[in-house]
Design an enzyme around this catalytic site. Structure first.
Site, PDB file in Angstrom:
ATOM      1  N   SER A  18      20.100 -11.217 -15.582  1.00 38.74           N
ATOM      2  CA  SER A  18      19.694 -12.197 -16.762  1.00 38.74           C
ATOM      3  C   SER A  18      18.319 -12.919 -16.632  1.00 38.74           C
ATOM      4  O   SER A  18      17.537 -12.648 -15.547  1.00 38.74           O
ATOM      5  CB  SER A  18      20.646 -13.427 -16.909  1.00 38.74           C
ATOM      6  OG  SER A  18      21.962 -12.781 -16.948  1.00 38.74           O
ATOM      7  N   SER A  65      23.244 -12.222 -24.817  1.00 36.69           N
ATOM      8  CA  SER A  65      23.792 -13.215 -24.018  1.00 36.69           C
ATOM      9  C   SER A  65      23.044 -13.222 -22.810  1.00 36.69           C
ATOM     10  O   SER A  65      22.926 -14.391 -22.072  1.00 36.69           O
ATOM     11  CB  SER A  65      25.298 -13.154 -23.894  1.00 36.69           C
ATOM     12  OG  SER A  65      25.291 -11.894 -23.057  1.00 36.69           O
ATOM     13  N   SER A  68      19.414 -15.526 -23.376  1.00 41.36           N
ATOM     14  CA  SER A  68      19.578 -16.662 -24.321  1.00 41.36           C
ATOM     15  C   SER A  68      20.001 -17.801 -23.447  1.00 41.36           C
ATOM     16  O   SER A  68      21.006 -18.286 -23.600  1.00 41.36           O
ATOM     17  CB  SER A  68      20.454 -16.448 -25.484  1.00 41.36           C
ATOM     18  OG  SER A  68      20.287 -17.606 -26.277  1.00 41.36           O
ATOM     19  N   CYS A 103      26.075 -19.532 -14.661  1.00 46.00           N
ATOM     20  CA  CYS A 103      25.542 -18.301 -14.734  1.00 46.00           C
ATOM     21  C   CYS A 103      25.463 -17.763 -13.384  1.00 46.00           C
ATOM     22  O   CYS A 103      24.611 -18.092 -12.656  1.00 46.00           O
ATOM     23  CB  CYS A 103      24.386 -18.098 -15.558  1.00 46.00           C
ATOM     24  SG  CYS A 103      23.627 -16.413 -15.447  1.00 46.00           S
ATOM     25  N   LYS A 279      35.855 -15.424 -19.950  1.00 44.88           N
ATOM     26  CA  LYS A 279      35.380 -14.153 -20.217  1.00 44.88           C
ATOM     27  C   LYS A 279      36.421 -13.164 -20.503  1.00 44.88           C
ATOM     28  O   LYS A 279      37.743 -13.563 -19.885  1.00 44.88           O
ATOM     29  CB  LYS A 279      34.441 -13.807 -19.017  1.00 44.88           C
ATOM     30  CG  LYS A 279      33.399 -14.618 -18.608  1.00 44.88           C
ATOM     31  CD  LYS A 279      32.393 -14.641 -19.719  1.00 44.88           C
ATOM     32  CE  LYS A 279      31.026 -15.242 -19.389  1.00 44.88           C
ATOM     33  NZ  LYS A 279      30.282 -15.648 -20.719  1.00 44.88           N
ATOM     34  N   MET A 319      28.401 -10.022 -15.498  1.00 41.89           N
ATOM     35  CA  MET A 319      27.952 -11.387 -15.276  1.00 41.89           C
ATOM     36  C   MET A 319      28.135 -11.675 -13.887  1.00 41.89           C
ATOM     37  O   MET A 319      29.230 -11.208 -13.098  1.00 41.89           O
ATOM     38  CB  MET A 319      28.746 -12.275 -16.138  1.00 41.89           C
ATOM     39  CG  MET A 319      28.707 -11.930 -17.680  1.00 41.89           C
ATOM     40  SD  MET A 319      29.584 -10.698 -18.099  1.00 41.89           S
ATOM     41  CE  MET A 319      31.234 -11.358 -18.423  1.00 41.89           C
TER      42      MET A 319
END
Length: 397
Positions: A18, A65, A68, A103, A279, A319
């Site tokens: 990410s 995703s 951001s 995250c 999720k 993720m």
């Protein structure tokens, strides 16, 4: 007369697979130093949202995703912690910042950012070796321990650790997610790892059918279903799903109805305002496939296949928080994740995702009939991409 732009100190960082804009709390404009509409409006403008074109051209976001994202870091107000870490998932085409979860990927960048910006007590940071940074994850009330490599008094960012989904190697940052299934009071799901009290539920989803599902609060609330039950093999890449509007609608329906069963929302209509959590993922036994990079993932090199959706799209890799959920569920016999991995007692699994593979470990035990997990462990990497100041119009918040 239009308002001129203002400058805010910021760092643009990659953490795992990410990217996000990192701020020290003290550097934010005064109105944005506390939760509320001003903070949300500021972060939306920084990232370039809401953007009806879905591109975030007029901001720092990358229109996915994974790109951001925003992070706010401050000296910790909690005993026995170094830093407080707050994560904001910014909507792309809608005007919201979702604060409901963590995250896991950007968690790898929090320690390096905090050390480089003087937030960690210098006496706790060795000149060479590993700095142990104790992070309070403020969104969900969890402790994360980051082991950050140091060289000559600075964070070591370069190295030979390779992470599928990231093009270039870098230094390894090991993360320990402590008590990942223990929920703070007020979090959805009543504080239980398995909020329904069952390892596998029958989940009724209108228009889709009745699916077997493992719904777990660990790392991040996650709904696991079997790939075969929804017409997939578990070897799919992004284009197989993200270009299929009907498939995306099906996954969103599963997510919304699962969220209600988990106690995260009261009605399916509320799911649209809570896109970051839970999720939804689908699992399958191991099989060979070609990853998005062209690399062949061999069946014998993985324990199971997992594909997960984030913010309404199939994720390009995995993720970090969902990886914690995968590792935790895999460690508990009877879950769909454990079954896909072949069953039995497992302390770690290597799973295949669209970009390659990832290994995650978890320490689970059953006490008085209740499953507990003391920690989940995985490795990531992090790197500063740019540092300086971001600019936004002074009247944007």
């Amino acid at each position: 007369m239009t308002a001129p732009q203002i400058r805010i100190p910021a760092t643009y960082m990659r953490g795992g697979t990410s990217k996000g804009v990192f701020f020290r709390l003290q550097d934010l404009p005064e109105a944005a130093r506390v939760p509320g509409t001003a903070r949300d409006a500021l972060l939306l403008r920084v990232i370039g949202s809401p953007d009806p074109y879905g591109k975030q051209i007029d901001g720092m976001g990358g229109a996915t995703s994974s790109t951001s994202k925003t992070v706010i870091v401050a000296p910790s107000t909690r005993p026995h912690h170094d830093v407080d870490y707050l994560f904001g998932q910014v909507g792309i085409d809608k005007p919201f910042v979702d604060w409901s979860g963590n995250c896991g990927n950007l968690s790898a960048a929090v320690g390096p950012f905090a050390i480089a910006n003087g937030i960690v007590d210098p006496e706790r940071v060795p000149r060479d070796g590993l700095a142990v940074v104790r992070i309070w994850q403020a969104n969900i009330g969890k402790t994360i321990i980051a082991h950050v490599p140091m060289a000559n008094g600075e964070v070591q960012e370069t190295g030979d650790f390779e992470l599928d989904g990231v093009t270039f190697p870098a230094a390894e940052v090991q993360l320990e997610f402590m008590d990942p299934a223990a929920e703070e009071p007020g979090e959805g799901g009543g504080g239980a790892m398995f909020p329904t009290g069952r390892l596998v539920d029958e989940l009724d989803v209108p228009g889709v059918g009745t699916l077997r599902a493992t719904m777990i609060n660990a790392g991040i609330p996650t709904i696991f279903v079997e790939a075969s039950a929804i017409g997939y093999t578990g070897t799919e890449l992004q284009e197989a799903i993200n270009g299929d509007a009907q498939a995306l609608a099906k996954f969103e329906a599963i997510r919304a109805h699962g969220a209600v069963r988990m106690g995260l929302i009261g009605h399916v209509d509320e799911a649209a305002r809570r896109q970051h959590t839970p999720k939804v993922a689908f699992v399958a036994p191991p099989a060979s496939y070609t990853a998005s990079s062209g690399k062949v993932v061999r069946q014998e090199d993985i324990d199971l296949l997992v594909r997960a959706l984030s913010m309404g799209k199939l994720h390009h890799a995995m993720m970090g928080t969902a990886a914690v959920a995968i590792g935790t569920a895999a460690a508990i016999p009877g879950t769909l994740v454990n079954a896909a991995a072949g069953g039995g007692v497992r302390t770690a699994v290597r799973f295949g995702h669209p970009s390659g593979t990832l290994r995650v470990g978890a320490e689970a035990a059953q006490v008085d009939g209740t499953w507990t997990v003391t920690k989940a462990i995985m490795s990531r990497s992090a790197r500063v991409l740019m540092e300086g100041q971001v600019r936004v119009p002074g009247d944007a918040f």
